[in-house]
Design a protein around this motif. Sequence first.
Motif, PDB file in Angstrom:
ATOM      1  N   VAL A 287       0.945  -1.216   0.074  1.00 60.42           N
ATOM      2  CA  VAL A 287       0.026   0.214  -0.034  1.00 60.42           C
ATOM      3  C   VAL A 287       0.853   1.205  -0.117  1.00 60.42           C
ATOM      4  O   VAL A 287       0.455   2.243  -0.506  1.00 60.42           O
ATOM      5  N   PHE A 288       2.054   1.167   0.497  1.00 61.44           N
ATOM      6  CA  PHE A 288       3.036   2.377   0.603  1.00 61.44           C
ATOM      7  C   PHE A 288       3.693   2.672  -0.740  1.00 61.44           C
ATOM      8  O   PHE A 288       4.197   3.672  -1.116  1.00 61.44           O
ATOM      9  N   ARG A 289       3.689   1.521  -1.754  1.00 66.06           N
ATOM     10  CA  ARG A 289       4.198   1.735  -3.087  1.00 66.06           C
ATOM     11  C   ARG A 289       3.061   2.086  -4.024  1.00 66.06           C
ATOM     12  O   ARG A 289       3.658   2.636  -5.238  1.00 66.06           O
ATOM     13  N   GLU A 290       2.206   1.446  -3.724  1.00 67.06           N
ATOM     14  CA  GLU A 290       0.854   1.259  -4.893  1.00 67.06           C
ATOM     15  C   GLU A 290       0.800   2.999  -5.182  1.00 67.06           C
ATOM     16  O   GLU A 290       0.551   3.757  -4.368  1.00 67.06           O
ATOM     17  N   ASN A 291       0.693   3.330  -6.308  1.00 63.07           N
ATOM     18  CA  ASN A 291       0.397   4.576  -6.996  1.00 63.07           C
ATOM     19  C   ASN A 291       1.165   5.577  -6.067  1.00 63.07           C
ATOM     20  O   ASN A 291       0.615   6.852  -5.820  1.00 63.07           O
ATOM     21  N   ASN A 292       2.344   5.156  -5.956  1.00 63.54           N
ATOM     22  CA  ASN A 292       3.226   6.123  -5.174  1.00 63.54           C
ATOM     23  C   ASN A 292       3.041   6.408  -3.804  1.00 63.54           C
ATOM     24  O   ASN A 292       3.229   7.453  -3.227  1.00 63.54           O
ATOM     25  N   GLY A 293       2.194   5.588  -3.267  1.00 63.68           N
ATOM     26  CA  GLY A 293       1.555   5.928  -1.684  1.00 63.68           C
ATOM     27  C   GLY A 293       0.392   7.092  -1.721  1.00 63.68           C
ATOM     28  O   GLY A 293       0.327   7.563  -0.937  1.00 63.68           O
ATOM     29  N   LYS A 294      -0.130   7.175  -2.886  1.00 62.88           N
ATOM     30  CA  LYS A 294      -0.921   8.558  -2.923  1.00 62.88           C
ATOM     31  C   LYS A 294      -2.011   8.440  -1.937  1.00 62.88           C
ATOM     32  O   LYS A 294      -2.456   9.507  -1.434  1.00 62.88           O
ATOM     33  N   ALA A 295      -2.579   7.305  -1.635  1.00 62.43           N
ATOM     34  CA  ALA A 295      -3.849   7.139  -0.730  1.00 62.43           C
ATOM     35  C   ALA A 295      -3.192   7.495   0.555  1.00 62.43           C
ATOM     36  O   ALA A 295      -4.340   7.650   1.248  1.00 62.43           O
ATOM     37  N   LEU A 296      -2.247   7.246   1.053  1.00 57.44           N
ATOM     38  CA  LEU A 296      -1.666   7.890   2.168  1.00 57.44           C
ATOM     39  C   LEU A 296      -1.280   9.283   2.578  1.00 57.44           C
ATOM     40  O   LEU A 296      -1.088   9.478   3.532  1.00 57.44           O
ATOM     41  N   LEU A 297      -1.341  10.154   1.352  1.00 64.98           N
ATOM     42  CA  LEU A 297      -0.822  11.421   1.584  1.00 64.98           C
ATOM     43  C   LEU A 297      -1.465  12.239   2.368  1.00 64.98           C
ATOM     44  O   LEU A 297      -1.366  13.156   3.036  1.00 64.98           O
ATOM     45  N   LYS A 298      -2.719  11.882   2.735  1.00 64.46           N
ATOM     46  CA  LYS A 298      -3.791  12.450   3.469  1.00 64.46           C
ATOM     47  C   LYS A 298      -3.388  12.682   4.988  1.00 64.46           C
ATOM     48  O   LYS A 298      -3.799  13.470   5.787  1.00 64.46           O
ATOM     49  N   TYR A 299      -2.424  11.522   5.266  1.00 64.16           N
ATOM     50  CA  TYR A 299      -1.854  11.510   6.594  1.00 64.16           C
ATOM     51  C   TYR A 299      -0.655  12.239   6.672  1.00 64.16           C
ATOM     52  O   TYR A 299      -0.082  12.184   7.840  1.00 64.16           O
ATOM     53  N   ASP A 300      -0.103  12.623   5.660  1.00 61.38           N
ATOM     54  CA  ASP A 300       1.144  13.533   5.660  1.00 61.38           C
ATOM     55  C   ASP A 300       0.663  15.103   5.898  1.00 61.38           C
ATOM     56  O   ASP A 300       0.358  15.797   5.142  1.00 61.38           O
ATOM     57  N   LYS A 301       0.568  15.208   7.189  1.00 57.66           N
ATOM     58  CA  LYS A 301      -0.062  16.468   7.776  1.00 57.66           C
ATOM     59  C   LYS A 301       0.895  17.599   8.208  1.00 57.66           C
ATOM     60  O   LYS A 301       0.447  18.859   8.304  1.00 57.66           O
ATOM     61  N   GLU A 302       2.186  17.285   8.552  1.00 59.94           N
ATOM     62  CA  GLU A 302       2.960  18.246   9.141  1.00 59.94           C
ATOM     63  C   GLU A 302       3.405  19.447   8.355  1.00 59.94           C
ATOM     64  O   GLU A 302       3.381  20.413   9.150  1.00 59.94           O
ATOM     65  N   VAL A 303       3.597  19.345   7.041  1.00 59.03           N
ATOM     66  CA  VAL A 303       4.036  20.566   6.346  1.00 59.03           C
ATOM     67  C   VAL A 303       2.892  21.583   6.424  1.00 59.03           C
ATOM     68  O   VAL A 303       2.931  22.736   6.046  1.00 59.03           O
ATOM     69  N   ALA A 304       1.442  21.119   6.442  1.00 59.38           N
ATOM     70  CA  ALA A 304       0.445  21.911   6.421  1.00 59.38           C
ATOM     71  C   ALA A 304       0.090  23.075   7.421  1.00 59.38           C
ATOM     72  O   ALA A 304      -0.255  24.265   6.981  1.00 59.38           O
ATOM     73  N   ALA A 305       1.200  22.738   8.441  1.00 62.45           N
ATOM     74  CA  ALA A 305       0.976  24.158   9.359  1.00 62.45           C
ATOM     75  C   ALA A 305       1.801  25.193   8.904  1.00 62.45           C
ATOM     76  O   ALA A 305       1.951  26.491   9.590  1.00 62.45           O
ATOM     77  N   PHE A 306       2.758  25.211   7.949  1.00 56.89           N
ATOM     78  CA  PHE A 306       3.516  25.828   7.609  1.00 56.89           C
ATOM     79  C   PHE A 306       3.286  26.506   5.878  1.00 56.89           C
ATOM     80  O   PHE A 306       4.038  27.275   5.310  1.00 56.89           O
ATOM     81  N   HIS A 307       2.082  26.005   5.547  1.00 57.13           N
ATOM     82  CA  HIS A 307       1.501  26.607   4.243  1.00 57.13           C
ATOM     83  C   HIS A 307       1.501  28.294   4.240  1.00 57.13           C
ATOM     84  O   HIS A 307       1.434  28.867   3.007  1.00 57.13           O
TER      85      HIS A 307
END
Length: 393
Positions: A287-307
């Motif tokens: 799941v981490f490699r399929e479609n470059n892990g795109k389905a899990l990007l929603k859990y990649d939240k840390e940079v959002a605090a610096f937008h």
Amino acid sequence: METHTEVLLVTANVGSLFDNVGEIQNEWLQELYKTIRTYQPQFIALHFQEVGGKEYMVNMGHAEEFFWSIESCEALKDFDRRCIYVDNQFQTEESFTALGSMYFIHKSLKNIRQYDFSVKDFKAVPGLDKYVGSLDGVTTMEKEKFPKTFWPDFKWSRKGFMRTRWIIHDRGLDLVNIHLFHDASNLIACNASPSIYSANRKNALRHVINRISDNCHTPMPFFLFGDFNFRLDTQSLVQHLSTSAEVQTVKKDSSNEVEKIICEEKTDRQVLLLIEDKLFAYLYQAVFRENNGKALLKYDKEVAAFHDVVREEEIQFPPSYPYSEEYTKPTQYMNTRCPAWCDRILMSHTAQQFIHSGTDGERSVIYDTVGPNVCMGDHKPVFLFFALKTNEH
């Protein structure tokens, strides 16, 4: 007249190159050189973290050989100016960061100058500026180790940042090499959303952005690239991965402390996910490699605090960490941590305005990993290639 200078930025946590000396380093270097030959940039910035690896007291000699290999390689023979900064002075614990930054300027790039932080002015770049050691007294870069107070409950480690400043034609840029704190325990990372580690990284990154934006030196557009150690929101991700599973928490006999979390599939009792301090074993790792892990990007939240201050090109590559260090398993993740996009290249909004997006027939902006199908250690290096819009004088 608008001109374009082709720029290649690369960030690489190279710790495992030194912990497994000789096993993967040659292939690693070949992949870097292949990237340089493919894109043929005029300006290259290489930012390294964990120089010398975990056993840096033993391996620092190998680190100097590593930098020499890059310096003397055929792929860089037409780069006639080089600036190299390697903080390898591990004896001075209060300032040691294990950061290394290398900058290469192609002979075709005429109009480039580097900032001297002591005199607050730009000067011509000589043929070779090379500093290996404590870097005290070097005035063409700034370096800072994060103070111990940033994470008093955790072991003080070699984390910090290093900054250089450049003018290419008329375009001023800060290039910042950064290494933020990691997740020490998968179990603690599961306790809250966001985790305590995420909060520590947020404080440190805000500190860096404030430092490079203060009025001590005129603020400039910047690129921040390094090992941010950004992780997926582990608590939310585990809830997602275990929706069809039964979750069991195992505690130590001697205390109430959680020892492991076991997620079993309800039908066949197969262990879907097992989490311990330094274990994150998920049955369906693909799941981490399929479609470059795109389905899990929603859990990649840390940079959002610096937008408010930074942005990033769209991620279209799998999580950059933690890859297997076994030579024969270049695309497999280790079961030590939840895979995550730790290695990133962020830029200020002002820097993004100077990136030429390309038109039909032109190479556009490329944001990707180096050596996707080759063992590169536990981190895949990440690069950004783009044309910098400048005005010719």
